[in-house]
Design an enzyme around this catalytic site. Structure first.
Site, PDB file in Angstrom:
ATOM      1  N   LYS A 108      69.905  80.670  36.558  1.00  0.00           N
ATOM      2  CA  LYS A 108      69.277  81.019  37.835  1.00  0.00           C
ATOM      3  C   LYS A 108      67.999  81.848  37.677  1.00  0.00           C
ATOM      4  CE  LYS A 108      72.346  79.127  40.627  1.00  0.00           C
ATOM      5  NZ  LYS A 108      72.008  77.993  41.517  1.00  0.00           N
ATOM      6  N   GLU A 138      70.589  83.194  49.400  1.00  0.00           N
ATOM      7  CA  GLU A 138      71.994  82.888  49.608  1.00  0.00           C
ATOM      8  C   GLU A 138      72.650  82.826  48.231  1.00  0.00           C
ATOM      9  OE1 GLU A 138      70.782  79.499  47.622  1.00  0.00           O
ATOM     10  OE2 GLU A 138      69.709  80.396  49.315  1.00  0.00           O
ATOM     11  N   SER A 180      75.543  76.229  31.819  1.00  0.00           N
ATOM     12  CA  SER A 180      74.641  76.860  32.784  1.00  0.00           C
ATOM     13  C   SER A 180      74.867  78.348  32.987  1.00  0.00           C
ATOM     14  CB  SER A 180      74.736  76.144  34.133  1.00  0.00           C
ATOM     15  OG  SER A 180      76.069  76.177  34.615  1.00  0.00           O
TER      16      SER A 180
END
Length: 390
Positions: free
Chosen positions: A91, A113, A379
């Protein structure tokens, strides 16, 4: 087959576009213009590369997981180690790019969010780095599931706003963030965390995440002197998967597998497999594959992995499926937990439950993958998920 950028109104084939209130059109136009200029700006690119390298910790390794390969009877499984980045997930690639745009546009406040909390942590992190106010919308259910990440966000100076409507998960958090943006568009930048939402977000987030695939492509050629047979990644909104897939789009011999969440089983109705079992519709500003009932109402999604608990998917994934460039499969909660434990025990690497879906697919399909060379996008790391796994 050339992967063109979306058209002028943000469509990937039938999917994408803008379906938002008129009050947001000006903001989106301005963002698109700013991003278009930033892409061509050598100073912006240099600054982005600097923070990816010196702050986030890129490049991430492409690790040959010999023990996992042996355990599953597969030729070679490489893990693209996004879990080793600062904040523990992919991210940060996207939030660094978007915060630089926010600063460039003179915005003083970031909103975001989050479901699993990793995007919220990454947004709070860059807000702290650049001295910006930060509010993160998070469903009440996810606040309980991801208490550790809530504490991290607050420590970083962000305000975590609990969303108690609907299913109290990622869908509802994104809805509230969009409402906030409509109200406060003059001073606020909305950092969308995945390749969903209205144009230009799907293209922009994908491009900030394509560093995953660009690195992996160069690394596998250096290590093996050839491209992989398969790319495998989990898909919720789908940013880590597109980040890996996109740079390989024109390499037709490289097969792409996106792994959605089958939750408690497709027949139970409690799942998040929008691509395989959804229909075409509009959610959060773009047209894609979504989970909806016969009346067009959005269904409740479910996954043990909070980051996959979303009743839609990025429009470019729907396009990849439409043109048969990628295949999408679904893995249950139970299977994902098995993948979570397997990697932990054989490699000493604890994966995020989201990534564990991709690992579980390898276990399930191992017999057909015996001779394959595979790159899996790991990830994120799994410390946030320990309470879910026991």
């Amino acid at each position: 087959m050339k992967n063109k950028r979306p058209d002028k109104v943000g469509h990937f084939g039938l999917f994408g576009g803008r379906f938002v209130p008129e009050t947001l059109i000006y903001a989106l136009d301005k963002l698109e213009k700013e991003y278009s200029q930033a892409k061509k700006d050598k100073k912006f690119r240099k600054e982005f590369d600097y923070y990816l390298r010196e702050y986030a910790g890129r490049p991430t390794p492409l690790y040959l997981a010999k023990n996992l390969s042996r355990a599953l009877g597969i030729n070679k499984i490489y893990l693209k180690r996004e879990d080793l980045l600062h904040t523990g997930a992919h991210k940060i690639n996207n939030t660094l790019g978007q915060v630089l745009l926010a600063v460039r546009m003179g915005k003083k406040r970031l909103i975001a969010e989050t479901g699993a909390g990793q995007h919220g942590v990454a947004t709070a992190t860059v807000a702290a780095l650049f001295g910006l106010q930060c509010d993160v919308y998070m469903g009440e259910e996810d606040i309980h599931r991801q208490a550790l990440n809530v504490k991290r966000m607050k420590l970083l100076g962000a305000r975590v706003i609990s969303v108690k409507s609907g299913t109290q998960t990622l869908k509802d958090a994104m809805t509230e963030a969009l409402r906030d943006w409509v109200t406060n568009v003059r001073n606020t930048y909305y950092v969308i965390g995945t390749v969903a939402g209205p144009h230009p977000y799907p293209e922009m987030v994908r491009n900030f995440q394509r560093i995953i695939g660009d690195e992996a492509r160069a690394q596998i050629l250096k290590i093996d002197g050839r491209l992989p047979d398969y790319l495998v990644a989990c898909v919720g909104g789908g940013s880590n998967a597109l980040g890996l897939f996109h740079p390989f789009f024109d390499d037709q011999k490289v097969k792409m597998i996106g792994v959605e969440a089958a939750g408690l089983g497709i027949s139970s109705g409690k799942h998040s497999a929008s691509l395989e079992y959804g229909s075409t519709g509009v959610l959060h500003g773009s047209k894609s594959k979504i989970l909806e009932d016969k009346f067009g109402q959005i269904k409740n999604a479910h996954s043990v992995a909070a980051g996959l608990d979303y009743p839609g998917v990025g429009p470019e994934h729907a396009y990849y499926q439409q043109i048969k460039r990628a295949q999408y499969v679904a893995i249950t909660d139970k299977e994902a937990l098995e993948g979570f434990r397997l990697l932990s025990k054989v490699e000493g690497i604890i994966p995020a439950l989201e990534s564990a879906h991709a690992l579980a697919y390898l276990k399930k399909a191992a017999r057909s993958l015996k001779k394959a060379t595979i790159i899996v996008c790991l990830s994120g790391r799994g410390d946030k998920d320990l309470h879910e796994s026991y």
